[in-house]
Design an enzyme around this catalytic site. Structure first.
Site, PDB file in Angstrom:
ATOM      1  N   ASP A 105      -5.798 -48.552 -17.375  1.00 52.66           N
ATOM      2  CA  ASP A 105      -4.759 -49.343 -16.719  1.00 52.66           C
ATOM      3  C   ASP A 105      -3.835 -48.400 -15.974  1.00 52.66           C
ATOM      4  OD1 ASP A 105      -3.240 -51.496 -15.916  1.00 52.66           O
ATOM      5  OD2 ASP A 105      -2.343 -51.892 -17.878  1.00 52.66           O
ATOM      6  N   LYS A 106      -2.939 -48.992 -15.175  1.00 56.93           N
ATOM      7  CA  LYS A 106      -1.891 -48.218 -14.531  1.00 56.93           C
ATOM      8  C   LYS A 106      -0.573 -48.894 -14.835  1.00 56.93           C
ATOM      9  CE  LYS A 106       0.080 -49.283 -10.638  1.00 56.93           C
ATOM     10  NZ  LYS A 106       0.977 -50.357 -10.114  1.00 56.93           N
ATOM     11  N   HIS A 107       0.491 -48.099 -14.756  1.00 58.45           N
ATOM     12  CA  HIS A 107       1.827 -48.665 -14.944  1.00 58.45           C
ATOM     13  C   HIS A 107       2.753 -48.010 -13.945  1.00 58.45           C
ATOM     14  CE1 HIS A 107       5.362 -50.304 -16.932  1.00 58.45           C
ATOM     15  NE2 HIS A 107       5.908 -49.127 -16.711  1.00 58.45           N
ATOM     16  N   SER A 108       3.613 -48.825 -13.346  1.00 63.76           N
ATOM     17  CA  SER A 108       4.595 -48.280 -12.414  1.00 63.76           C
ATOM     18  C   SER A 108       5.987 -48.439 -13.005  1.00 63.76           C
ATOM     19  CB  SER A 108       4.478 -49.034 -11.089  1.00 63.76           C
ATOM     20  OG  SER A 108       5.697 -49.012 -10.418  1.00 63.76           O
ATOM     21  N   THR A 151       4.934 -58.027 -11.030  1.00 65.84           N
ATOM     22  CA  THR A 151       3.577 -58.498 -10.704  1.00 65.84           C
ATOM     23  C   THR A 151       3.365 -59.959 -11.125  1.00 65.84           C
ATOM     24  OG1 THR A 151       2.760 -56.251 -10.885  1.00 65.84           O
ATOM     25  CG2 THR A 151       1.125 -57.979 -11.123  1.00 65.84           C
ATOM     26  N   ARG A 199      19.379 -52.240 -26.628  1.00 65.59           N
ATOM     27  CA  ARG A 199      19.713 -51.138 -25.717  1.00 65.59           C
ATOM     28  C   ARG A 199      20.588 -51.624 -24.578  1.00 65.59           C
ATOM     29  NH1 ARG A 199      14.066 -49.316 -23.934  1.00 65.59           N
ATOM     30  NH2 ARG A 199      15.191 -48.102 -22.402  1.00 65.59           N
ATOM     31  N   SER A 214       9.316 -47.508 -25.158  1.00 62.57           N
ATOM     32  CA  SER A 214       9.217 -48.908 -24.744  1.00 62.57           C
ATOM     33  C   SER A 214       7.972 -49.141 -23.877  1.00 62.57           C
ATOM     34  CB  SER A 214      10.501 -49.266 -23.981  1.00 62.57           C
ATOM     35  OG  SER A 214      10.384 -50.495 -23.343  1.00 62.57           O
ATOM     36  N   LYS A 218       3.836 -50.584 -25.263  1.00 60.23           N
ATOM     37  CA  LYS A 218       3.190 -51.784 -24.703  1.00 60.23           C
ATOM     38  C   LYS A 218       1.858 -51.428 -24.038  1.00 60.23           C
ATOM     39  CE  LYS A 218       7.162 -52.707 -22.825  1.00 60.23           C
ATOM     40  NZ  LYS A 218       8.373 -53.124 -22.145  1.00 60.23           N
ATOM     41  N   LYS A 219       1.823 -50.305 -23.336  1.00 60.29           N
ATOM     42  CA  LYS A 219       0.563 -49.916 -22.671  1.00 60.29           C
ATOM     43  C   LYS A 219      -0.504 -49.548 -23.703  1.00 60.29           C
ATOM     44  CE  LYS A 219       1.166 -51.224 -19.066  1.00 60.29           C
ATOM     45  NZ  LYS A 219       0.247 -52.056 -18.260  1.00 60.29           N
TER      46      LYS A 219
HETATM   47  N1  URA Z   1      10.441 -50.885 -18.575  1.00 62.48           N
HETATM   48  C1  URA Z   1      10.241 -51.078 -19.897  1.00 62.48           C
HETATM   49  O1  URA Z   1       9.316 -51.793 -20.283  1.00 62.48           O
HETATM   50  N2  URA Z   1      11.048 -50.473 -20.773  1.00 62.48           N
HETATM   51  C2  URA Z   1      12.074 -49.675 -20.391  1.00 62.48           C
HETATM   52  O2  URA Z   1      12.769 -49.153 -21.246  1.00 62.48           O
HETATM   53  C3  URA Z   1      12.283 -49.479 -19.020  1.00 62.48           C
HETATM   54  C4  URA Z   1      11.450 -50.095 -18.110  1.00 62.48           C
END
Ligand code: URA
Length: 470
Positions: A105-108, A151, A199, A214, A218-219
């Site tokens: 996967d990719k994450h931005s 997205t 937070r 964080s 999730k990834k």
């Molecule tokens: N996106 C996230 O999912 N967590 C963060 O802390 C910042 C951006």
């Protein structure tokens, strides 16, 4: 009744005073955060409490104190990996072991006009159909946040498109299509939901350690073998300086690698909106034009970025001999119609009405439009890209608070890129909104943030640096 042996105050004092926490302490902390959240939800809904008497009770004040202690003291790479792992397994996770495939996967970190996920998922799906190995992209994405687009909001402008799939259904779509584009399920990484909200209230959002835990929890809950991170730098980036973006990239790469996922980060420029459009439906439309082999000239930077990211994903998956060869393969797949076929398959599998792509321009129906023109001749020299993102949000494309609706048709069209020559009166941006009254403020914001100079600015390359395991 088992006696809890973990006392949250001990953990807070130790982190406050700069000591290193053990793996067990961090695990206990995350478990008590989740069970305290469950207790709170049960009492609000008048439901019976689950038997979690072995888990220590932790108050919101203690969670906030711990977050501030981490904000001030930071975490060692081992502590960060432990926090990420504990969060990753705090709820349900995707299990890819049944898929005979390389999950990638990719994450931005978030941008303006960044729709690269909509191109990358079908490119990888098209490349992943063949074996040796096959590829699957379990792309769990988010919604618009602050000045950046999301997205899911873009995908949900496609009539019928269902982003709220269970993990079991996501697995079926992956088996059929090799990519799925979905939202986070309510039970995926519940610890992050609680900690993120806390937070926000305790001034600890900007900690690179907490951001890493964080995002990466999730990834990694997607059970990935490879991950490519797009960490933005420049005026539209989440982090305020190049050095801070690079530090965040290094933390995320080391955390992914320690979890056994091959992880690479690309530091990429976010000094102006990517591509032609910034909004929701209009971004889908831009991607459909590219995949149909009719790219608009303003989409060149978007295509370049998508190919660079896909290239790394294909390389990690063993489909190309180098990231550069992967980028070339990605470009071919994007242009030869294979990405478009994969896209149509994904959209149909997720209940979307693909007939809308026959004439995407016809679906763009803003009620109000205004054109911002150049006040003088010269070169487009600069802009605060974050301000451009806020203008897009205020046109109606983004949200002020979680849960707000977003407009499908609001947004902007960019007519020029930084460094291009301009004549006086030439269109710079076209603004779209569902209401005439929403145009004025974004128009003024864009007018104020654009600068025109007599000489072209020095332009940064799109991909600034690659961060990978040393
Ligand atoms: N996106 C996230 O999912 N967590 C963060 O802390 C910042 C951006």
């Amino acid at each position: 009744m088992a006696e809890p042996v973990f006392h949250p105050i001990d953990l807070i004092l130790r982190k406050r005073d700069g000591h290193e926490l053990s793996t067990e302490e961090i695990k206990e902390f995350v478990q008590s955060v989740v069970s305290s959240g469950e207790r709170k939800a049960a009492s609000q809904n008048n439901q019976p409490l689950a038997d979690d008497s072995a888990t220590a009770v932790i108050s919101d004040a203690q969670i906030g104190s711990f977050l501030m202690a981490v904000f001030q003291r930071g975490l060692s790479r081992r502590e960060l990996a432990d926090l990420t792992t504990a969060m990753r397994f705090s709820g349900e996770t995707f299990d890819a072991s049944a898929l005979p495939t390389f999950t990638v996967d990719k994450h931005s970190t978030g941008g303006v006009g960044d729709k690269s996920s909509l191109l990358i998922a079908p490119v990888l799906a098209a490349a992943g159909i063949e074996n040796n190995p096959s590829i699957s992209v379990p792309m769990i994405s988010g919604r618009s946040l602050g000045h950046t687009g999301g997205t899911l909001d873009k995908l949900e402008t496609i009539p019928g498109f269902d982003t709220q799939l269970s993990l079991a259904r996501m697995g079926e779509v992956l088996r059929e299509c090799h990519a799925a584009l979905v939202g986070q399920t309510p039970r995926l990484v519940p610890a992050d939901r609680i900690l993120y909200a806390m937070r926000d209230h305790t001034g600890t959002v900007e900690s690179p350690f907490l951001i890493t835990a964080s995002i990466m929890s999730k990834k990694l809950a997607e059970d990935l073998r490879g991950l490519v991170l797009d960490v933005k730098v420049g005026s539209g980036a989440f982090m305020p300086s190049y050095e801070q973006s690079k530090f965040l990239a290094e933390l995320m790469v080391s955390t992914g690698e320690l979890a056994g996922t091959r992880t690479v980060a690309l530091l990429t420029s976010m000094d102006e909106p990517l591509g032609r459009f910034s909004g929701n439906w209009i971004e889908v439309w831009e991607c459909v034009d590219i995949m149909k082999g009719m790219p608009h000239p303003m989409s060149a930077d978007l295509i370049e970025l998508s190919n660079a990211l896909s290239g790394w994903m294909l390389y990690l998956a063993g489909k190309s001999a180098s990231p550069q060869a992967g980028a070339e393969l990605s470009d071919q797949i994007l242009r030869n119609g294979k990405a478009y076929q994969a896209w149509l398959k994904i959209v149909r599998a997720q209940s979307g009405n693909a007939s809308i792509f026959e004439n995407p321009a016809a679906f763009h129906k803003p009620q109000a439009t205004r054109v911002l023109k150049a006040s003088r001749a010269g070169y487009l020299a600069g802009m605060d890209c974050k301000q451009v993102g806020w203008a897009v949000q205020r046109l109606g494309a983004g949200r002020t608070k979680p849960g707000d609706p977003v407009s499908a048709h609001a947004g902007i069209e960019s007519h020029l890129k930084l460094g291009q020559k301009i004549e006086a009166g030439q269109p710079l941006f076209t603004l779209f909104s569902e209401e005439e009254a929403l145009l004025e403020e974004p128009y003024r914001m864009l007018e104020a943030t654009l600068s025109i100079a007599d000489a072209p600015p020095q332009k940064m390359p799109l991909v600034r640096e690659i961060v990978r395991k040393p």
